[in-house]
Design a protein around this motif. Structure first.
Motif, PDB file in Angstrom:
ATOM      1  N   UNK A  75      30.682  27.612  -9.383  1.00 21.49           N
ATOM      2  CA  UNK A  75      32.129  27.414  -9.462  1.00 21.49           C
ATOM      3  C   UNK A  75      32.619  27.581 -10.898  1.00 21.49           C
ATOM      4  N   UNK A 106      30.030  36.436  -4.086  1.00 20.80           N
ATOM      5  CA  UNK A 106      31.054  36.360  -3.032  1.00 20.80           C
ATOM      6  C   UNK A 106      32.214  35.425  -3.389  1.00 20.80           C
ATOM      7  N   UNK A 107      31.883  34.338  -4.067  1.00 19.28           N
ATOM      8  CA  UNK A 107      32.931  33.406  -4.493  1.00 19.28           C
ATOM      9  C   UNK A 107      33.912  34.122  -5.428  1.00 19.28           C
TER      10      UNK A 107
ATOM     11  N   UNK B  95      35.031  39.635   3.357  1.00 14.92           N
ATOM     12  CA  UNK B  95      36.179  38.867   2.872  1.00 14.92           C
ATOM     13  C   UNK B  95      37.264  38.741   3.942  1.00 14.92           C
ATOM     14  N   UNK B  99      38.726  35.349   5.689  1.00 12.54           N
ATOM     15  CA  UNK B  99      40.169  35.025   5.804  1.00 12.54           C
ATOM     16  C   UNK B  99      40.514  34.550   7.212  1.00 12.54           C
ATOM     17  N   UNK B 126      24.995  37.316   3.455  1.00 15.56           N
ATOM     18  CA  UNK B 126      25.105  35.937   2.950  1.00 15.56           C
ATOM     19  C   UNK B 126      26.386  35.720   2.148  1.00 15.56           C
ATOM     20  N   UNK B 127      27.431  36.473   2.482  1.00 14.51           N
ATOM     21  CA  UNK B 127      28.665  36.404   1.702  1.00 14.51           C
ATOM     22  C   UNK B 127      29.785  35.604   2.351  1.00 14.51           C
ATOM     23  N   UNK B 130      30.266  31.545   1.147  1.00  9.78           N
ATOM     24  CA  UNK B 130      30.956  31.316  -0.131  1.00  9.78           C
ATOM     25  C   UNK B 130      32.395  31.842  -0.145  1.00  9.78           C
ATOM     26  N   UNK B 131      32.634  32.975   0.512  1.00 14.58           N
ATOM     27  CA  UNK B 131      33.995  33.531   0.551  1.00 14.58           C
ATOM     28  C   UNK B 131      34.936  32.630   1.335  1.00 14.58           C
ATOM     29  N   UNK B 133      34.625  29.399   1.679  1.00 13.60           N
ATOM     30  CA  UNK B 133      34.893  28.232   0.829  1.00 13.60           C
ATOM     31  C   UNK B 133      35.990  28.546  -0.180  1.00 13.60           C
ATOM     32  N   UNK B 134      35.930  29.745  -0.749  1.00 20.09           N
ATOM     33  CA  UNK B 134      36.954  30.141  -1.728  1.00 20.09           C
ATOM     34  C   UNK B 134      38.326  30.250  -1.049  1.00 20.09           C
ATOM     35  N   UNK B 137      39.626  26.946  -0.639  1.00 20.50           N
ATOM     36  CA  UNK B 137      39.829  26.202  -1.876  1.00 20.50           C
ATOM     37  C   UNK B 137      38.944  24.967  -1.991  1.00 20.50           C
ATOM     38  N   UNK B 138      37.753  25.033  -1.381  1.00 21.05           N
ATOM     39  CA  UNK B 138      36.811  23.904  -1.463  1.00 21.05           C
ATOM     40  C   UNK B 138      35.503  24.385  -2.102  1.00 21.05           C
ATOM     41  N   UNK B 139      34.717  23.468  -2.681  1.00 22.52           N
ATOM     42  CA  UNK B 139      33.443  23.893  -3.280  1.00 22.52           C
ATOM     43  C   UNK B 139      32.441  24.329  -2.211  1.00 22.52           C
ATOM     44  N   UNK B 140      31.475  25.133  -2.619  1.00 22.04           N
ATOM     45  CA  UNK B 140      30.382  25.485  -1.714  1.00 22.04           C
ATOM     46  C   UNK B 140      29.052  25.302  -2.437  1.00 22.04           C
ATOM     47  N   UNK B 142      25.201  26.986  -1.730  1.00 17.43           N
ATOM     48  CA  UNK B 142      24.400  27.884  -0.901  1.00 17.43           C
ATOM     49  C   UNK B 142      22.968  27.386  -0.816  1.00 17.43           C
ATOM     50  N   UNK B 171      31.833  16.717  -4.014  1.00 18.42           N
ATOM     51  CA  UNK B 171      32.976  16.056  -3.360  1.00 18.42           C
ATOM     52  C   UNK B 171      33.292  16.773  -2.052  1.00 18.42           C
TER      53      UNK B 171
END
Lengths: 335, 265
Positions: A75, A106-107, B95, B99, B126-127, B130-131, B133-134, B137-140, B142, B171
């Protein structure tokens, strides 16, 4: 300060290991140089960290140095890289397809709203676009992928796909320093509290040589012998799923669809039949198969096939390593 | 605790999905199954529900037939299945897929936890985790190997990194992609199967999901497949008598000696 234009070419996010730019990053810097030459693009090594190692092999190095960047965390890295990319607008951003890169890329691509191709095994430049080749369906299909409109064109690239250039001979680069963007609200939500190294023996993604064991290995002693051989050869022990599921080898060693994809120079498969799910994770340069079954699928995928008992083979290999004079055998510690 | 498990239907066998002549995908005739690694996300979600209470929803984007796969997931003990299906979603890259999933999660309200399998066996990227989560707007995190504890809106997890295991505090809400070492998936019970057969799977299309900023489907995807081909995996196999001969070959081929000496780390 260098020109902005020079920073709009090909970027490589470089990882740091043991105070040096790590191997996959060096491989990518070498490939970036080749790709850059095709289109007349400059290359930039991007390095984030508390301590910055010597950087070579690119036109520029873009460096963000800060005490808070001591441990790579997705992050935080996303936040920093997002700002760098937005500021300088590179055409291409390459990352190593190790665990960290596969989680970070990816993030970052999602935040930038750009395309990302995972785990590429070949790259090329055509008409100003990056042609990204990657396997899918367990290696049964190769796809060439483009990101025509969005920038940067992002790709993670498997370690060992490209040869690392001679580091000592690599050219020095112009260093550009950027202040850190600082922690954002998201990266404050994650805290790394500890680390338990799995040891060199489990670093199967990084080993040049893997001695792999499967259901036909025969005995626990033979597994220990395979591990010994791996150590003697300067490699690591790998395993197929049944041995991991059976609790004989830890998961970190598992190769295949539900384990890791590995790309060593040499893969010595002992007692592995070669199920498609296993072979999907093997991207080795050369494969040796040792098996008592001449019809095992692995025998057709191997460069060299030894029909016989794994235990006898492993013992003989270990003997050859431990009894031959050092002048004949490679000294794996010398440079 | 509210948990979402994201699941994907994949071909049962990677091998049979390709036309040997043209190298193109054969969509017909090959049964779809739950992506093997998604079973661990579902199982982990169910265990957390058993431990902390709450509900588990399974979320999948795919063709209408995925409804049957979601029934089988409900049979395991999941409370509800939601299928996201629409012609407009076809051709989505990772992506664009994220969405769609994010829009569905937001429609239901943000859960405490989103769980995904580490990777899908067909696309192998494996994308999406994480995408997603983004997009939310939350943490991830892996490659989670163990969820040690969830307390006071925080999870303590262990994840497999490149050189060992990291311990992390995260969190919630958060998204984890999980490894297969996290747990052993259960088999469905007979009552579960019956429940699954009768379960109403929610089916949502483009119109149910609101704005979907950034676009979906082929049009909303930044990546384009230029061409695909079937690689020639055959190699010329040479029979070798034993260890001694092999050593000679490996030396000749430079596979055990000089390369390491040249100093590549």
């Amino acid at each position: 300060m260098g020109t902005y234009e020079g920073l709009q070419g090909i970027w490589v996010l470089c990882g740091v290991r043991d105070g040096q730019i790590d191997r996959v990053s060096r491989e990518l810097l070498g490939e970036a140089e080749r790709l850059g030459a095709v289109e007349g693009m400059k290359t930039t090594a991007v390095v984030l960290g508390r301590e910055i190692p010597q950087i070579r092999g690119a036109d520029h190095a873009l460096v963000v140095q800060d005490d808070s960047l001591s441990v790579p965390e997705e992050l935080r890295w996303t936040h920093e890289l997002y700002h760098l990319v937005r500021r300088y607008r590179p055409q291409v951003l390459l990352l190593g397809a190790n665990g960290f890169g596969r989680s970070l890329a990816p993030r970052l691509a999602a935040r930038l709203g750009t395309g990302l191709t995972a785990d590429c095994t070949a790259l090329d430049m055509r008409d100003g676009l990056l042609v990204q080749t990657r396997p899918a369906f367990g290696g049964n299909l190769m796809a060439d992928i483009l990101c025509p409109d969005a920038r940067p064109q992002m790709a993670t690239v498997r370690p060992r796909v490209f040869r690392a250039p001679d580091w000592e001979a690599a050219r020095p680069c112009e260093i550009l320093r950027e202040p850190p963007a600082g922690p954002d609200t998201l990266s404050r939500l994650v805290e790394i509290t500890g680390f338990t190294p799995s040891g060199q023996d489990a670093a199967i993604g990084e080993a040049d040589i893997l001695v792999a064991v499967g259901q036909g290995i025969g005995s626990k002693e033979n597994i220990a012998m395979a591990e010994k051989l791996a150590e003697l050869m300067g490699g690591a022990l790998a395993a197929s799923r049944p041995l991991v599921d059976g609790g004989l080898v830890p998961y970190a060693h598992q190769v295949g669809q539900t384990g890791r994809t590995v790309a060593p120079r040499l893969y010595i498969a002992c007692g592995i039949s070669g199920a498609i799910q296993h072979l999907a994770g093997v991207a080795a340069e050369k494969v040796v198969a040792v098996n008592i079954d001449p019809d095992a699928p692995i025998m057709e995928r191997a460069n060299w096939a030894i029909l016989g008992d794994c235990g006898a083979f492993l013992r003989e290999m270990v003997d050859l390593y431990t009894t031959s004079p050092p002048s004949v055998l490679p000294d794996r510690h010398s440079k | 605790m509210r948990i979402y498990a994201c699941v994907k239907q994949v071909p049962a066998n990677n091998e049979t999905r390709l036309d040997p002549v043209t190298g193109t995908l054969i969509r017909e005739g090959s049964p779809g199954v739950l992506n093997p690694l998604d079973a661990y996300a579902v199982e982990q979600a169910l265990r957390l529900k058993e431990q902390y209470g709450g509900e588990v929803s399974a979320l999948s984007m795919g063709v209408p037939g995925v409804r049957d796969m979601l029934r089988r997931v409900v049979a395991l003990g999941v409370d509800r299945g939601i299928l996201l299906t629409d012609r407009a979603f076809a051709g989505s890259d990772t992506l664009a897929t994220a969405r769609v999933l994010a829009a569905a999660v937001n429609k239901c309200g943000m859960p405490d936890l989103v769980l995904c399998g580490r990777v899908a066996s067909d696309g192998d990227t494996a994308q999406v985790g994480p995408m997603l989560a983004e997009c939310l707007g939350i943490p991830h995190v892996s490659d989670v190997a163990c969820i040690e504890e969830i307390a006071r809106g925080e999870a303590r997890v262990r994840r497999l990194g490149d050189r060992g295991y990291h311990s992390l505090r995260v969190r919630l809400p958060a998204l984890f992609t999980v490894l297969k070492e996290i747990c052993v998936p259960r088999l469905p019970s007979i009552t579960g199967v019956l429940r699954g057969e009768k379960a109403a799977i929610a089916v949502w299309g483009r119109a149910d999901l609101g704005s979907l900023e950034g676009g979906v489907g082929l049009k909303g995807s930044n990546t384009r497949v230029l061409r695909s081909h079937r690689p020639d995996l055959r190699v010329k196999t040479r029979a070798v008598a034993g260890a001694r001969d092999l050593m000679d070959i490996l030396r000749e081929e430079n596979l055990i000696a000089e390369d390491r000496v040249r100093g590549d780390i």
